[in-house]
Design an enzyme around this catalytic site. Structure first.
Site, PDB file in Angstrom:
ATOM      1  N   ASN A 111       0.825  -1.208   0.000  1.00 26.66           N
ATOM      2  CA  ASN A 111       0.000   0.000   0.000  1.00 26.66           C
ATOM      3  C   ASN A 111       0.861   1.259   0.000  1.00 26.66           C
ATOM      4  OD1 ASN A 111      -2.019  -1.819   0.139  1.00 26.66           O
ATOM      5  ND2 ASN A 111      -2.536  -1.453   2.286  1.00 26.66           N
ATOM      6  N   HIS A 128       5.904  -0.447  -2.573  1.00 25.68           N
ATOM      7  CA  HIS A 128       5.503   0.362  -3.732  1.00 25.68           C
ATOM      8  C   HIS A 128       5.604   1.866  -3.511  1.00 25.68           C
ATOM      9  CE1 HIS A 128       3.070  -3.309  -5.371  1.00 25.68           C
ATOM     10  NE2 HIS A 128       4.359  -3.413  -5.577  1.00 25.68           N
ATOM     11  N   CYS A 140      16.417  15.281 -12.953  1.00 24.23           N
ATOM     12  CA  CYS A 140      17.362  16.400 -12.974  1.00 24.23           C
ATOM     13  C   CYS A 140      18.305  16.371 -11.788  1.00 24.23           C
ATOM     14  CB  CYS A 140      16.596  17.719 -13.008  1.00 24.23           C
ATOM     15  SG  CYS A 140      15.798  18.096 -11.423  1.00 24.23           S
ATOM     16  N   SER A 199      -4.652  -9.503  -3.247  1.00 29.13           N
ATOM     17  CA  SER A 199      -5.104 -10.510  -4.209  1.00 29.13           C
ATOM     18  C   SER A 199      -3.966 -11.468  -4.560  1.00 29.13           C
ATOM     19  CB  SER A 199      -5.620  -9.822  -5.474  1.00 29.13           C
ATOM     20  OG  SER A 199      -4.618  -8.970  -5.995  1.00 29.13           O
TER      21      SER A 199
HETATM   22  P1  OAD Z   1      -5.949  -5.788  -4.971  1.00 28.64           P
HETATM   23  O1  OAD Z   1      -6.968  -4.737  -5.252  1.00 28.64           O
HETATM   24  O2  OAD Z   1      -5.398  -6.544  -6.125  1.00 28.64           O
HETATM   25  O3  OAD Z   1      -6.550  -6.865  -3.974  1.00 28.64           O
HETATM   26  C1  OAD Z   1      -7.258  -6.502  -2.835  1.00 28.64           C
HETATM   27  C2  OAD Z   1      -7.599  -7.770  -2.074  1.00 28.64           C
HETATM   28  O4  OAD Z   1      -8.181  -7.393  -0.845  1.00 28.64           O
HETATM   29  C3  OAD Z   1      -8.603  -8.690  -2.793  1.00 28.64           C
HETATM   30  O5  OAD Z   1      -8.099 -10.010  -2.788  1.00 28.64           O
HETATM   31  C4  OAD Z   1      -9.862  -8.600  -1.924  1.00 28.64           C
HETATM   32  O6  OAD Z   1     -10.571  -9.830  -1.877  1.00 28.64           O
HETATM   33  C5  OAD Z   1      -9.273  -8.258  -0.583  1.00 28.64           C
HETATM   34  N1  OAD Z   1     -10.150  -7.519   0.318  1.00 28.64           N
HETATM   35  C6  OAD Z   1     -11.136  -6.648   0.033  1.00 28.64           C
HETATM   36  N2  OAD Z   1     -11.670  -6.145   1.154  1.00 28.64           N
HETATM   37  C7  OAD Z   1     -10.994  -6.713   2.185  1.00 28.64           C
HETATM   38  C8  OAD Z   1     -11.067  -6.603   3.593  1.00 28.64           C
HETATM   39  N3  OAD Z   1     -11.936  -5.780   4.189  1.00 28.64           N
HETATM   40  N4  OAD Z   1     -10.199  -7.341   4.337  1.00 28.64           N
HETATM   41  C9  OAD Z   1      -9.305  -8.169   3.748  1.00 28.64           C
HETATM   42  N5  OAD Z   1      -9.200  -8.303   2.428  1.00 28.64           N
HETATM   43  C10 OAD Z   1     -10.027  -7.590   1.653  1.00 28.64           C
HETATM   44  O7  OAD Z   1      -4.809  -5.084  -4.102  1.00 28.64           O
HETATM   45  P2  OAD Z   1      -3.285  -5.536  -3.910  1.00 28.64           P
HETATM   46  O8  OAD Z   1      -3.184  -6.999  -3.760  1.00 28.64           O
HETATM   47  O9  OAD Z   1      -2.766  -4.681  -2.821  1.00 28.64           O
HETATM   48  O10 OAD Z   1       0.409  -1.798  -7.421  1.00 28.64           O
HETATM   49  O11 OAD Z   1      -2.662  -5.091  -5.271  1.00 28.64           O
HETATM   50  C11 OAD Z   1      -1.303  -5.242  -5.477  1.00 28.64           C
HETATM   51  C12 OAD Z   1      -0.777  -4.107  -6.311  1.00 28.64           C
HETATM   52  O12 OAD Z   1      -1.507  -4.031  -7.533  1.00 28.64           O
HETATM   53  C13 OAD Z   1      -0.959  -2.739  -5.707  1.00 28.64           C
HETATM   54  O13 OAD Z   1       0.052  -2.385  -4.790  1.00 28.64           O
HETATM   55  C14 OAD Z   1      -0.936  -1.847  -6.897  1.00 28.64           C
HETATM   56  C15 OAD Z   1      -1.865  -2.647  -7.775  1.00 28.64           C
HETATM   57  O14 OAD Z   1      -1.820  -2.361  -9.093  1.00 28.64           O
HETATM   58  C16 OAD Z   1       0.813  -0.766  -8.159  1.00 28.64           C
HETATM   59  O15 OAD Z   1       0.149   0.240  -8.300  1.00 28.64           O
HETATM   60  C17 OAD Z   1       2.153  -0.938  -8.755  1.00 28.64           C
END
Ligand code: OAD
Length: 256
Positions: A111, A128, A140, A199
């Site tokens: 995050n 990230h 620069c 995810s």
């Molecule tokens: P994602 O949006 O891919 O995944 C979020 C996960 O959180 C999903 O598996 C949901 O099921 C779960 N979720 C939702 N609500 C929840 C809750 N209340 N408690 C627990 N889990 C919950 O987000 P990331 O895995 O963080 O990178 O994504 C990885 C990276 O992809 C990010 O850091 C970002 C993105 O593109 C960049 O921007 C480079």
């Protein structure tokens, strides 16, 4: 196999997690956007994840920024606004307390919202970067700087050379800072490795819990939905981080 067995445990999963954590000295936690969902910050994937029909992979890249910096900045300005209005939720608060509780504690997060730090978590490793940092696209020589102007609408500029500035985050195809990767891999020699709210589709973060388990850690996942790592952990808890972590902490407290 062990994850399948985990779902058949007689004790409830939060109690099982509390037992393991109660006996642990070294704990490593890996988080993603799901832990900030209860703070009102949209996740990248799943319900509500799309922004104007763009997928994160089509916005969070240097190529997308080079092609259309205005759209990419609009997306970041929208996220910055949501983050500026957000405060840490119960999941951040529990993890902040745990960062003081164990002999060794590391929290690796994908995050960029800074809510773990805002909650007071010690030893956060950011994979990230930070959405509040900006960087010169012309490189620069100006060091990265802090910019908390969430309402910014036009393209921000480098204060030193005037070139367009970009968010100080790690985009797809870019290297995660080597110190962060090193710190994360060092922390995988732990007793319990807990992955929450991700995810687990973006590497290398997605591979961390499996590596910790290979090194002997007890692996726990908290996520309301199944992910690619669900089948490879010892205990998969289907639930929201802000609820499940509170339940685990209650049971930990009872045990002292
Ligand atoms: P994602 O949006 O891919 O995944 C979020 C996960 O959180 C999903 O598996 C949901 O099921 C779960 N979720 C939702 N609500 C929840 C809750 N209340 N408690 C627990 N889990 C919950 O987000 P990331 O895995 O963080 O990178 O994504 C990885 C990276 O992809 C990010 O850091 C970002 C993105 O593109 C960049 O921007 C480079």
């Amino acid at each position: 196999m062990r994850a399948a067995a985990a779902t058949r445990l007689r004790t409830d999963p939060a109690t099982r997690a509390a037992e393991k954590l109660g006996a642990a000295r070294r704990v490593t936690v890996i988080t993603g956007a799901g832990v900030s969902a209860a703070s009102g910050i949209p996740t990248f994937r799943g319900a509500g994840g799309l922004w104007k029909n763009h997928r994160p992979e089509s916005l969070a890249t240097a190529a997308a920024f080079a092609r259309d910096p205005v759209t990419v900045w609009e997306w970041y300005a929208w996220r910055r606004q949501r983050i500026a209005e957000a405060t840490p939720n119960a999941a951040h608060a529990v993890l902040a307390r745990w960062s003081q509780r164990f002999e060794a504690f590391t929290l690796v997060t994908q995050n960029v919202d800074g809510l773990h730090e805002q909650a007071g978590t010690k030893n956060v490793v950011r994979f990230h970067g930070s959405i509040w940092r900006l960087r010169c696209t012309r490189r620069c020589g100006a060091p990265e700087w802090e910019d908390r102007n969430a309402a910014q609408r036009t393209l921000p500029r480098c204060e030193t050379c005037g070139a367009v500035a970009r968010p100080g985050v790690v985009w797809f195809g870019e290297e995660i800072p080597s110190e962060a990767v090193q710190a994360a891999f060092d922390a995988l020699d732990c007793d319990v490795c807990l992955v929450a709210g991700t995810s687990s589709v973006v590497t290398p973060a997605a591979g961390l819990v499996g590596e910790a388990r290979r090194r002997g850690a007890y692996a726990i996942e908290i996520n309301p939905e199944a992910t690619p790592v669900t089948g490879g952990v010892d205990l998969a808890i289907a639930g929201r981080a802000e609820e499940v972590l509170v339940e685990i902490e209650k049971r930990l407290s009872v045990k002292g």
